[in-house]
Scaffold this motif. Structure first.
Motif, PDB file in Angstrom:
ATOM      1  N   ILE A 172      73.615  42.029   6.130  1.00  0.00           N
ATOM      2  CA  ILE A 172      74.791  41.070   6.852  1.00  0.00           C
ATOM      3  C   ILE A 172      75.761  40.717   6.766  1.00  0.00           C
ATOM      4  N   VAL A 173      75.495  40.632   5.421  1.00  0.00           N
ATOM      5  CA  VAL A 173      77.554  40.787   4.431  1.00  0.00           C
ATOM      6  C   VAL A 173      78.025  41.610   5.030  1.00  0.00           C
ATOM      7  N   PRO A 174      78.007  43.031   5.569  1.00  0.00           N
ATOM      8  CA  PRO A 174      79.179  44.084   5.129  1.00  0.00           C
ATOM      9  C   PRO A 174      79.249  43.876   7.352  1.00  0.00           C
ATOM     10  N   VAL A 175      78.402  43.090   7.850  1.00  0.00           N
ATOM     11  CA  VAL A 175      78.770  43.202   9.513  1.00  0.00           C
ATOM     12  C   VAL A 175      79.487  42.660   9.203  1.00  0.00           C
ATOM     13  N   MET A 176      80.034  41.195   8.696  1.00  0.00           N
ATOM     14  CA  MET A 176      80.580  40.156   8.612  1.00  0.00           C
ATOM     15  C   MET A 176      82.045  40.299   7.663  1.00  0.00           C
ATOM     16  N   GLU A 177      82.055  40.418   6.965  1.00  0.00           N
ATOM     17  CA  GLU A 177      82.743  41.394   6.476  1.00  0.00           C
ATOM     18  C   GLU A 177      84.034  42.173   6.914  1.00  0.00           C
ATOM     19  N   ALA A 178      83.455  42.976   7.678  1.00  0.00           N
ATOM     20  CA  ALA A 178      84.263  44.099   8.756  1.00  0.00           C
ATOM     21  C   ALA A 178      84.276  43.672  10.167  1.00  0.00           C
ATOM     22  N   GLY A 179      84.163  42.228  10.036  1.00  0.00           N
ATOM     23  CA  GLY A 179      85.194  41.183  11.616  1.00  0.00           C
ATOM     24  C   GLY A 179      84.337  41.461  12.697  1.00  0.00           C
ATOM     25  N   GLN A 180      82.782  42.605  12.667  1.00  0.00           N
ATOM     26  CA  GLN A 180      82.143  41.841  13.495  1.00  0.00           C
ATOM     27  C   GLN A 180      81.001  41.017  14.128  1.00  0.00           C
ATOM     28  N   GLY A 181      80.608  39.760  13.426  1.00  0.00           N
ATOM     29  CA  GLY A 181      79.620  39.027  13.020  1.00  0.00           C
ATOM     30  C   GLY A 181      80.433  37.875  13.895  1.00  0.00           C
ATOM     31  N   ASP A 182      79.309  37.298  14.615  1.00  0.00           N
ATOM     32  CA  ASP A 182      79.990  35.878  15.235  1.00  0.00           C
ATOM     33  C   ASP A 182      78.508  34.414  14.753  1.00  0.00           C
ATOM     34  N   LEU A 183      78.930  34.053  14.094  1.00  0.00           N
ATOM     35  CA  LEU A 183      77.669  31.980  13.233  1.00  0.00           C
ATOM     36  C   LEU A 183      77.821  31.558  15.205  1.00  0.00           C
ATOM     37  N   VAL A 184      76.608  31.437  15.720  1.00  0.00           N
ATOM     38  CA  VAL A 184      76.543  30.552  17.002  1.00  0.00           C
ATOM     39  C   VAL A 184      75.932  29.091  16.205  1.00  0.00           C
ATOM     40  N   ASP A 185      75.747  28.616  16.684  1.00  0.00           N
ATOM     41  CA  ASP A 185      74.306  27.229  16.613  1.00  0.00           C
ATOM     42  C   ASP A 185      73.140  27.914  17.605  1.00  0.00           C
ATOM     43  N   GLU A 186      72.556  27.892  17.307  1.00  0.00           N
ATOM     44  CA  GLU A 186      70.741  28.146  17.819  1.00  0.00           C
ATOM     45  C   GLU A 186      70.105  27.720  19.327  1.00  0.00           C
ATOM     46  N   ASP A 187      71.165  27.053  19.906  1.00  0.00           N
ATOM     47  CA  ASP A 187      71.037  26.567  21.564  1.00  0.00           C
ATOM     48  C   ASP A 187      72.382  27.028  22.132  1.00  0.00           C
ATOM     49  N   THR A 188      72.977  28.012  21.762  1.00  0.00           N
ATOM     50  CA  THR A 188      74.410  29.451  22.332  1.00  0.00           C
ATOM     51  C   THR A 188      73.480  29.579  23.171  1.00  0.00           C
ATOM     52  N   ILE A 189      74.415  30.163  24.500  1.00  0.00           N
ATOM     53  CA  ILE A 189      74.469  31.173  25.571  1.00  0.00           C
ATOM     54  C   ILE A 189      75.335  32.000  25.529  1.00  0.00           C
ATOM     55  N   THR A 190      74.489  32.856  25.257  1.00  0.00           N
ATOM     56  CA  THR A 190      75.493  34.359  24.552  1.00  0.00           C
ATOM     57  C   THR A 190      75.803  35.181  26.340  1.00  0.00           C
ATOM     58  N   HIS A 191      75.100  34.430  27.339  1.00  0.00           N
ATOM     59  CA  HIS A 191      76.271  35.595  28.224  1.00  0.00           C
ATOM     60  C   HIS A 191      75.886  34.390  29.704  1.00  0.00           C
ATOM     61  N   ARG A 192      76.567  34.343  30.535  1.00  0.00           N
ATOM     62  CA  ARG A 192      76.780  34.069  32.028  1.00  0.00           C
ATOM     63  C   ARG A 192      76.240  32.249  31.626  1.00  0.00           C
ATOM     64  N   GLU A 193      75.129  32.126  31.674  1.00  0.00           N
ATOM     65  CA  GLU A 193      74.247  30.900  31.619  1.00  0.00           C
ATOM     66  C   GLU A 193      72.909  30.584  32.103  1.00  0.00           C
ATOM     67  N   ILE A 194      72.114  29.617  31.036  1.00  0.00           N
ATOM     68  CA  ILE A 194      71.694  29.445  31.451  1.00  0.00           C
ATOM     69  C   ILE A 194      70.127  29.243  33.205  1.00  0.00           C
ATOM     70  N   GLY A 195      69.431  30.129  32.968  1.00  0.00           N
ATOM     71  CA  GLY A 195      68.609  30.994  34.070  1.00  0.00           C
ATOM     72  C   GLY A 195      70.033  31.856  34.645  1.00  0.00           C
ATOM     73  N   ASP A 196      71.299  32.517  34.715  1.00  0.00           N
ATOM     74  CA  ASP A 196      71.261  33.712  34.828  1.00  0.00           C
ATOM     75  C   ASP A 196      71.969  34.105  33.836  1.00  0.00           C
ATOM     76  N   GLY A 197      71.481  34.614  32.271  1.00  0.00           N
ATOM     77  CA  GLY A 197      72.285  35.489  31.654  1.00  0.00           C
ATOM     78  C   GLY A 197      71.532  35.026  30.265  1.00  0.00           C
ATOM     79  N   VAL A 198      72.269  35.385  29.255  1.00  0.00           N
ATOM     80  CA  VAL A 198      71.446  34.610  28.470  1.00  0.00           C
ATOM     81  C   VAL A 198      71.489  34.046  27.225  1.00  0.00           C
ATOM     82  N   TRP A 199      70.206  33.867  26.731  1.00  0.00           N
ATOM     83  CA  TRP A 199      70.524  32.245  26.062  1.00  0.00           C
ATOM     84  C   TRP A 199      69.703  32.345  24.790  1.00  0.00           C
ATOM     85  N   LEU A 200      69.917  31.264  23.654  1.00  0.00           N
ATOM     86  CA  LEU A 200      68.898  30.895  22.804  1.00  0.00           C
ATOM     87  C   LEU A 200      68.448  29.438  22.283  1.00  0.00           C
TER      88      LEU A 200
END
Length: 296
Positions: free
Chosen positions: A172-200
Motif C-alpha cells: 500500500i505505502v509504495p503505491v501512495m508514495e508513487a502518487g497512484q493511490g486514492d483514498l475514498v469513503d466506503e460508499d464512493t461511486i468510482t465510475h458513472r452512477e449507482i445502477g449504471d457503473g461501479v460503486w462501493l
C-alpha cells in the motif's frame, strides 16, 4: 474460465493459488450436521467430508477484472510474490499470477483501476512487485482505490495485525508514495452512477473498512463481496465468526444481511475465495442459504 457478460460489462477471473487450511481453525463451532447439509450442494471430496475435524476450507485466491466502458478494473490483487509473511503458506510466493493475467487478455499496463474490497494481505499483494530490490506499483497506469477506514487503521500499525501490517508497508505505502493511490469513503461511486457503473457499499466487520464493490451496466448487477463470505459453509453457518474477522459480531450480521439482500435475485455474485468458477447466485434454503455456481 470464459468471461462472464452482464450487459455491457465483461468479468474475467485471474487465479493465483488455492490454499487449504483445517476448517475448524477458521470456523470453530461448525458441526457434522452443517457438513451434511453443505454436502447436499457442495461436493468437493478433496476438501470436505461429513466430519468437520477432517475437513478443510480451501480458499481460491484470485482477482476479478471488470471491462466496462473502455475501462479495465482489477478487483483485489491477491497475495503477491516475493513477500515476507508471517504465515508460511504465503511467505515468499512465486506464482504465475501475471502469466494468468496475460492469458486472460491483460498486461499490467492495461489495467486502469485497482480496487480493493479491504486491505488484508491476500487482497493487496500484487499491488506492487519487486524491481531491483524496491517495491513498485505492478500496474503502472492504474489508479488504486483504497478505503479510508482500513487505510487509517493499518497506518496506525495496530497490535495483533502483524500479517496485514506487513502487507500495508510493502503493498500500500509504495503505491501512495508513487502518487497512484486514492483514498475514498466506503460508499464512493468510482465510475458513472449507482445502477449504471461501479460503486462501493460499506460492509464493515471482517475488517474495519471492508466493502462490497457493486457493478451494473445495462444488465443484471454484479456483487464483488470480498471477504464478507469466505467459504460456502458460511451460507449455512452465517452466525459463526470467522477466524480473521476484526469484529466477529458485526461481521456475522453483515454476512446475513448481504445474503438476505442477494438471495433469489438476478445479482451475480463474485466471491473472493470460492472455488470452481467462483461466480454464482445465492439461493434461500430453509432457514439458511445455498449457492449455485455458474458454468465454467
Amino acid at each position: 474460465m470464459k468471461p462472464i457478460e452482464l450487459g455491457r460489462m465483461r468479468v474475467h477471473k485471474v487465479h493465483e493459488m488455492d490454499s487449504p487450511v483445517p476448517l475448524l481453525s477458521q470456523l470453530p463451532g461448525t458441526t457434522a450436521d452443517d457438513m451434511k447439509r453443505l454436502l447436499g450442494w457442495y461436493d468437493q471430496p478433496d476438501e470436505i467430508t461429513t466430519d468437520p475435524e477432517t475437513s478443510f476450507m480451501t480458499f481460491s485466491v484470485h482477482s476479478w477484472v471488470i471491462e466496462l466502458d473502455g475501462l479495465r478494473i482489477l478487483v483485489d490483487s491477491c497475495c503477491g510474490n516475493h513477500k515476507d509473511r508471517a504465515l508460511p503458506e504465503v511467505h515468499q510466493l512465486n506464482t504465475d499470477y501475471l502469466g494468468n493475467l496475460r492469458r486472460a487478455g491483460f498486461a499490467p499496463e492495461d489495467i486502469d483501476m485497482v480496487m480493493c474490497t479491504h486491505l488484508h494481505f491476500d487482497h493487496v499483494g500484487w499491488n506492487t512487485r519487486l524491481d531491483n530490490g524496491k517495491w513498485v506499483p505492478t500496474f503502472p497506469k492504474a489508479r488504486y482505490v483504497f478505503g479510508k477506514r482500513d487505510f487509517e487503521y493499518f497506518k496506525s500499525n495496530p497490535e495483533g495485525e502483524e500479517l496485514h501490517n506487513a502487507a500495508f508497508l510493502d503493498s500500500i505505502v509504495p503505491v501512495m508514495e508513487a502518487g497512484q493511490g486514492d483514498l475514498v469513503d466506503e460508499d464512493t461511486i468510482t465510475h458513472r452512477e449507482i445502477g449504471d457503473g461501479v460503486w462501493l457499499e460499506p460492509a464493515f466487520g471482517h475488517s474495519p473498512g471492508c466493502c462490497i464493490i457493486n457493478a451494473q451496466a445495462d444488465g443484471a448487477p454484479g456483487a464483488f463481496w470480498g471477504d464478507v463470505i469466505h467459504h460456502p459453509v458460511q451460507l449455512i453457518r452465517h452466525d459463526l465468526p470467522f477466524a480473521f474477522d476484526a469484529d466477529g459480531t458485526t461481521a456475522c450480521k453483515v454476512r446475513k444481511a448481504t445474503m438476505e439482500r442477494l438471495a433469489d435475485t438476478d445479482t451475480l455474485c463474485f466471491p473472493a475465495h470460492f472455488r470452481r468458477t467462483s461466480a454464482g447466485y445465492v439461493k434461500r434454503d430453509g432457514d439458511a442459504f445455498r449457492y449455485e455456481w455458474v458454468a465454467g
